[in-house]
Design a protein around this motif. Structure first.
Motif, PDB file in Angstrom:
ATOM      1  N   UNK A   3       0.837  -1.215   0.000  1.00  0.00           N
ATOM      2  CA  UNK A   3       0.000   0.000   0.000  1.00  0.00           C
ATOM      3  C   UNK A   3       0.865   1.255   0.000  1.00  0.00           C
ATOM      4  N   UNK A   4       0.309   2.324  -0.564  1.00  0.00           N
ATOM      5  CA  UNK A   4       1.047   3.583  -0.630  1.00  0.00           C
ATOM      6  C   UNK A   4       0.979   4.315   0.696  1.00  0.00           C
ATOM      7  N   UNK A   5       2.065   5.023   1.016  1.00  0.00           N
ATOM      8  CA  UNK A   5       2.088   5.880   2.194  1.00  0.00           C
ATOM      9  C   UNK A   5       1.374   7.184   1.884  1.00  0.00           C
ATOM     10  N   UNK A   6       0.592   7.665   2.840  1.00  0.00           N
ATOM     11  CA  UNK A   6      -0.109   8.934   2.698  1.00  0.00           C
ATOM     12  C   UNK A   6       0.220   9.819   3.891  1.00  0.00           C
ATOM     13  N   UNK A   7       0.410  11.115   3.625  1.00  0.00           N
ATOM     14  CA  UNK A   7       0.629  12.071   4.712  1.00  0.00           C
ATOM     15  C   UNK A   7      -0.726  12.518   5.253  1.00  0.00           C
ATOM     16  N   UNK A   8      -0.893  12.420   6.563  1.00  0.00           N
ATOM     17  CA  UNK A   8      -2.174  12.760   7.186  1.00  0.00           C
ATOM     18  C   UNK A   8      -1.940  13.533   8.470  1.00  0.00           C
ATOM     19  N   UNK A   9      -2.985  14.199   8.946  1.00  0.00           N
ATOM     20  CA  UNK A   9      -2.999  14.786  10.287  1.00  0.00           C
ATOM     21  C   UNK A   9      -4.224  14.238  11.016  1.00  0.00           C
ATOM     22  N   UNK A  10      -4.073  13.990  12.297  1.00  0.00           N
ATOM     23  CA  UNK A  10      -5.182  13.486  13.110  1.00  0.00           C
ATOM     24  C   UNK A  10      -6.046  14.653  13.547  1.00  0.00           C
ATOM     25  N   UNK A  11      -7.348  14.525  13.339  1.00  0.00           N
ATOM     26  CA  UNK A  11      -8.270  15.601  13.695  1.00  0.00           C
ATOM     27  C   UNK A  11      -9.144  15.257  14.897  1.00  0.00           C
ATOM     28  N   UNK A  12      -9.287  13.969  15.187  1.00  0.00           N
ATOM     29  CA  UNK A  12     -10.091  13.567  16.353  1.00  0.00           C
ATOM     30  C   UNK A  12      -9.671  12.175  16.788  1.00  0.00           C
ATOM     31  N   UNK A  13      -9.564  11.959  18.106  1.00  0.00           N
ATOM     32  CA  UNK A  13      -9.188  10.668  18.664  1.00  0.00           C
ATOM     33  C   UNK A  13     -10.318  10.165  19.550  1.00  0.00           C
ATOM     34  N   UNK A  14     -10.828   8.966  19.249  1.00  0.00           N
ATOM     35  CA  UNK A  14     -11.880   8.365  20.071  1.00  0.00           C
ATOM     36  C   UNK A  14     -11.288   7.561  21.221  1.00  0.00           C
ATOM     37  N   UNK A  15     -10.305   6.733  20.916  1.00  0.00           N
ATOM     38  CA  UNK A  15      -9.549   6.036  21.947  1.00  0.00           C
ATOM     39  C   UNK A  15      -8.173   5.741  21.369  1.00  0.00           C
ATOM     40  N   UNK A  16      -7.386   4.914  22.055  1.00  0.00           N
ATOM     41  CA  UNK A  16      -6.004   4.728  21.620  1.00  0.00           C
ATOM     42  C   UNK A  16      -5.876   3.968  20.306  1.00  0.00           C
ATOM     43  N   UNK A  17      -6.962   3.407  19.790  1.00  0.00           N
ATOM     44  CA  UNK A  17      -6.874   2.692  18.511  1.00  0.00           C
ATOM     45  C   UNK A  17      -7.791   3.260  17.433  1.00  0.00           C
ATOM     46  N   UNK A  18      -8.752   4.092  17.813  1.00  0.00           N
ATOM     47  CA  UNK A  18      -9.711   4.634  16.844  1.00  0.00           C
ATOM     48  C   UNK A  18      -9.555   6.143  16.743  1.00  0.00           C
ATOM     49  N   UNK A  19      -9.379   6.619  15.506  1.00  0.00           N
ATOM     50  CA  UNK A  19      -9.187   8.055  15.313  1.00  0.00           C
ATOM     51  C   UNK A  19      -9.632   8.462  13.919  1.00  0.00           C
ATOM     52  N   UNK A  20      -9.651   9.763  13.699  1.00  0.00           N
ATOM     53  CA  UNK A  20     -10.043  10.330  12.411  1.00  0.00           C
ATOM     54  C   UNK A  20      -8.886  11.160  11.866  1.00  0.00           C
ATOM     55  N   UNK A  21      -8.675  11.079  10.555  1.00  0.00           N
ATOM     56  CA  UNK A  21      -7.561  11.809   9.943  1.00  0.00           C
ATOM     57  C   UNK A  21      -8.035  12.585   8.720  1.00  0.00           C
ATOM     58  N   UNK A  22      -7.273  13.629   8.406  1.00  0.00           N
ATOM     59  CA  UNK A  22      -7.406  14.339   7.136  1.00  0.00           C
ATOM     60  C   UNK A  22      -6.148  14.078   6.326  1.00  0.00           C
ATOM     61  N   UNK A  23      -6.305  13.911   5.028  1.00  0.00           N
ATOM     62  CA  UNK A  23      -5.154  13.792   4.147  1.00  0.00           C
ATOM     63  C   UNK A  23      -4.585  15.185   3.899  1.00  0.00           C
ATOM     64  N   UNK A  24      -3.289  15.316   4.071  1.00  0.00           N
ATOM     65  CA  UNK A  24      -2.661  16.632   3.921  1.00  0.00           C
ATOM     66  C   UNK A  24      -2.907  17.225   2.534  1.00  0.00           C
ATOM     67  N   UNK A  25      -2.971  16.358   1.528  1.00  0.00           N
ATOM     68  CA  UNK A  25      -3.194  16.841   0.164  1.00  0.00           C
ATOM     69  C   UNK A  25      -4.549  17.519   0.007  1.00  0.00           C
ATOM     70  N   UNK A  26      -5.499  17.195   0.904  1.00  0.00           N
ATOM     71  CA  UNK A  26      -6.847  17.785   0.823  1.00  0.00           C
ATOM     72  C   UNK A  26      -6.954  19.102   1.575  1.00  0.00           C
ATOM     73  N   UNK A  27      -5.887  19.478   2.297  1.00  0.00           N
ATOM     74  CA  UNK A  27      -5.955  20.661   3.155  1.00  0.00           C
ATOM     75  C   UNK A  27      -6.314  21.949   2.453  1.00  0.00           C
ATOM     76  N   UNK A  28      -5.601  22.326   1.384  1.00  0.00           N
ATOM     77  CA  UNK A  28      -5.922  23.592   0.708  1.00  0.00           C
ATOM     78  C   UNK A  28      -7.354  23.633   0.177  1.00  0.00           C
ATOM     79  N   UNK A  29      -7.821  22.517  -0.387  1.00  0.00           N
ATOM     80  CA  UNK A  29      -9.187  22.478  -0.901  1.00  0.00           C
ATOM     81  C   UNK A  29     -10.213  22.620   0.203  1.00  0.00           C
ATOM     82  N   UNK A  30      -9.935  22.019   1.359  1.00  0.00           N
ATOM     83  CA  UNK A  30     -10.865  22.125   2.484  1.00  0.00           C
ATOM     84  C   UNK A  30     -10.927  23.550   3.008  1.00  0.00           C
ATOM     85  N   UNK A  31      -9.792  24.192   3.124  1.00  0.00           N
ATOM     86  CA  UNK A  31      -9.777  25.588   3.584  1.00  0.00           C
ATOM     87  C   UNK A  31     -10.595  26.471   2.647  1.00  0.00           C
ATOM     88  N   UNK A  32     -10.416  26.275   1.353  1.00  0.00           N
ATOM     89  CA  UNK A  32     -11.162  27.061   0.375  1.00  0.00           C
ATOM     90  C   UNK A  32     -12.661  26.803   0.493  1.00  0.00           C
TER      91      UNK A  32
END
Length: 254
Positions: free
Chosen positions: A26-55
């Protein structure tokens, strides 16, 4: 909430169907964590989507400011997408209605670009125009592959704090498969594999996988990490070689 790019061991084994297993490397993707539910479950945003989301966020908020929603003009229903105000910063975000509370003006929502949930007043929601509703949510639900959180609340808090500390910067993510609505992933922070780090510090357990052809290397890494935690009696193993099932039987806790 705005995007910023710095933005156990169980005796039983589990299986993931072949249809849910990703191909070879599998390919590596750069991400940032935006929400953590517990030590194994979390939500991420792909860094490549950042500029589009801000806009998108800027356009949506400008639209809501120039054309403020009329009171009572939006009737929320479970499953609908809408705009909702997040009380901690008083800004508009895209959300999905999870539940409408009967006999009250409150509703539960999921902020689809971040993964966190909140209970909001219906007066702080608005219809989402098609140009904003048609763009998929930027947050992906993830689970650290095969990691099992501790059942003891004290150790759960410790493991959560460790994950929070390790996920404050940009991460590298590999998707290994799928489990229900979440991607099964491995996450690396500054060269440190987060799951292996948690195991070697005696904070979590893992589920063995029967598919050794695909997961043999990962299982060997996990086994070595947990063996190191046992040998050095770190955290949950400080009183000896106890797994979650042992701890329940003999009454061991933090």
């Amino acid at each position: 909430k705005d995007y910023v790019e710095t933005v156990v061991e169980k005796e039983e084994t589990s299986e993931i169907s072949d249809s849910n297993i990703t191909d070879s490397t599998p390919a590596l993707k750069d991400v940032v964590v935006t929400h953590i539910e517990d030590c194994s479950k979390l939500w991420v945003q792909h860094c490549a989507d950042g500029p589009g989301l801000i806009s998108l966020m800027n356009q949506m908020r400008a639209d809501l400011i120039s054309n403020p929603p009329l009171a009572g003009s939006f009737t929320p229903r479970t499953g609908m997408l809408c705009a909702a105000i997040f009380s901690e910063d008083n800004n508009w975000y895209r959300a999905k209605v999870l539940k409408v509370h009967k006999d009250s003006d409150m509703l539960d929502v999921l902020f689809i670009d971040y993964g966190n949930q909140a209970t909001v007043n219906s007066s702080n929601t608005a219809a989402l125009s098609p140009q904003f509703a048609s763009v998929p949510g930027a947050a992906s639900e993830c689970q650290l592959a095969f990691i099992v959180p501790p059942e003891d609340e004290d150790w759960l808090e410790d493991s959560l704090r460790e994950v929070q500390m390790l996920t404050q910067t940009k991460l590298s993510m590999t998707v290994l498969g799928k489990a229900a609505s979440a991607d099964l992933v491995s996450l690396t922070s500054n060269g440190t594999d987060i799951a292996t780090h948690l195991l070697s510090n005696g904070l979590v357990e893992y589920e063995k996988q029967r598919n050794r052809n695909k997961y043999g290397t990962l299982m060997s890494t996990y086994e070595a990490a947990m063996a190191d935690a046992r040998k050095n009696r770190r955290n949950r193993f400080q009183y000896g070689d106890f797994t979650q099932d042992d701890a329940k039987e003999f009454g061991y806790s933090k």
